[in-house]
Motif scaffolding. Structure first.
Motif, PDB file in Angstrom:
ATOM      1  N   VAL A 208      11.171  13.513  -6.600  1.00  0.00           N
ATOM      2  CA  VAL A 208       9.779  15.285  -6.395  1.00  0.00           C
ATOM      3  C   VAL A 208       8.435  14.508  -6.113  1.00  0.00           C
TER       4      VAL A 208
ATOM      5  N   GLY B 273      11.970  16.459 -11.385  1.00  0.00           N
ATOM      6  CA  GLY B 273      11.192  17.836 -11.641  1.00  0.00           C
ATOM      7  C   GLY B 273      10.558  18.415 -12.297  1.00  0.00           C
TER       8      GLY B 273
ATOM      9  N   LEU C 124       7.389  19.314 -10.641  1.00  0.00           N
ATOM     10  CA  LEU C 124       6.996  20.690 -10.123  1.00  0.00           C
ATOM     11  C   LEU C 124       6.216  21.582 -10.401  1.00  0.00           C
TER      12      LEU C 124
ATOM     13  N   ILE D 226      11.319  23.949  -5.780  1.00  0.00           N
ATOM     14  CA  ILE D 226      12.344  23.350  -5.241  1.00  0.00           C
ATOM     15  C   ILE D 226      11.952  23.972  -3.273  1.00  0.00           C
TER      16      ILE D 226
ATOM     17  N   HIS E 197       8.759  23.047  -2.012  1.00  0.00           N
ATOM     18  CA  HIS E 197       7.935  21.866  -2.237  1.00  0.00           C
ATOM     19  C   HIS E 197       9.089  21.008  -0.967  1.00  0.00           C
TER      20      HIS E 197
ATOM     21  N   VAL F  79      18.209  19.878  -8.717  1.00  0.00           N
ATOM     22  CA  VAL F  79      16.894  19.667  -8.902  1.00  0.00           C
ATOM     23  C   VAL F  79      16.908  18.816 -10.730  1.00  0.00           C
TER      24      VAL F  79
END
Length: 229
Positions: free
Chosen positions: A86, A120, A123, A128, A131, A152
């Protein structure tokens, strides 16, 4: 599938719920099995490439291992997980490297591909979807290639079995979208790899004969016999 240090081994361990994959980098494919959510699961980790390495610059052995990885679970995998951390700042060179190595398996692989975002926990309070939007068109172009399928994974929270159950459900949805079929690589691609390996074995044997040495077993001989009999 993914580049080195992307979290492939950790993702495999999280999916299986135990330490099955060595976090040290390997030049060969690794296959492990387990019972997860009342399903018998086979997870295969393909060796990775350097993050900024175009496929044209990757070693031939690495490319062969990537191609042969899908033969470790005959007749083929139900899904290919493309690993992306991520926290990676997604740029065009990264997209090209990911697509180039994935394309070694042929164009059909994209209909079986799910992007698996690792780390994950990075984050925090960002979704997500937020993102993905913040990363811009390069990441979205990659997601478009695989039908906008993604998931994720928080490798730091293995006690959360829900994330694995949801991943398995997405894999089953992918299988349904492919009319219940697994991914099967074009036999011509496998045959090309087989021909290259046999040619290399012959060269090694000829070199050993000329120098008067006993020929050494070719690297990955087990792989060759397993895949092609």
């Amino acid at each position: 599938m993914g580049y080195k240090l992307s979290g492939k081994s950790s993702a495999g361990n999280t999916i299986l719920g135990r330490e099955e994959f060595d976090l040290k980098r390997s030049a060969q494919c690794v296959r492990r099995h387990g019972e997860v959510a009342d399903r018998h699961i086979t997870v295969i980790e393909a060796p990775g490439w350097w993050i900024n390495e175009p496929v044209a610059f990757s070693p031939e052995l690495l490319k062969q291992e990537i191609v042969l990885s899908v033969s470790l679970c005959p007749p083929g995998p139900h899904a290919v997980l493309l690993i992306i951390p991520v926290e990676t700042r997604f740029k065009d060179y990264l997209r090209k490297a990911l697509q180039g190595h994935q394309d070694l398996l042929g164009e059909r692989v994209w209909s079986h591909t799910i992007v698996l975002f690792t780390h994950g926990d990075s984050l925090l309070d960002t979704s997500i979807e937020q993102h993905i939007e913040s990363e811009g068109q390069d990441l979205q172009r990659l997601l478009d290639k695989c039908g906008n399928r993604y998931h994720v994974l928080n490798n730091q929270n293995r006690s959360d079995h829900t994330q694995i159950e949801e991943l398995l459900e997405k894999i089953e949805e992918t299988v349904a979208q492919n009319n219940g079929c697994h991914f099967e690589i074009d036999r011509k691609i496998l045959q090309r790899i087989n021909n290259k390996r046999r040619a290399k074995e012959r060269m090694q044997q000829e070199r050993a004969t000329l120098t008067g040495n006993s020929p050494q077993p070719p690297q990955n001989a087990l792989h060759t016999s397993e895949y092609f009999g």
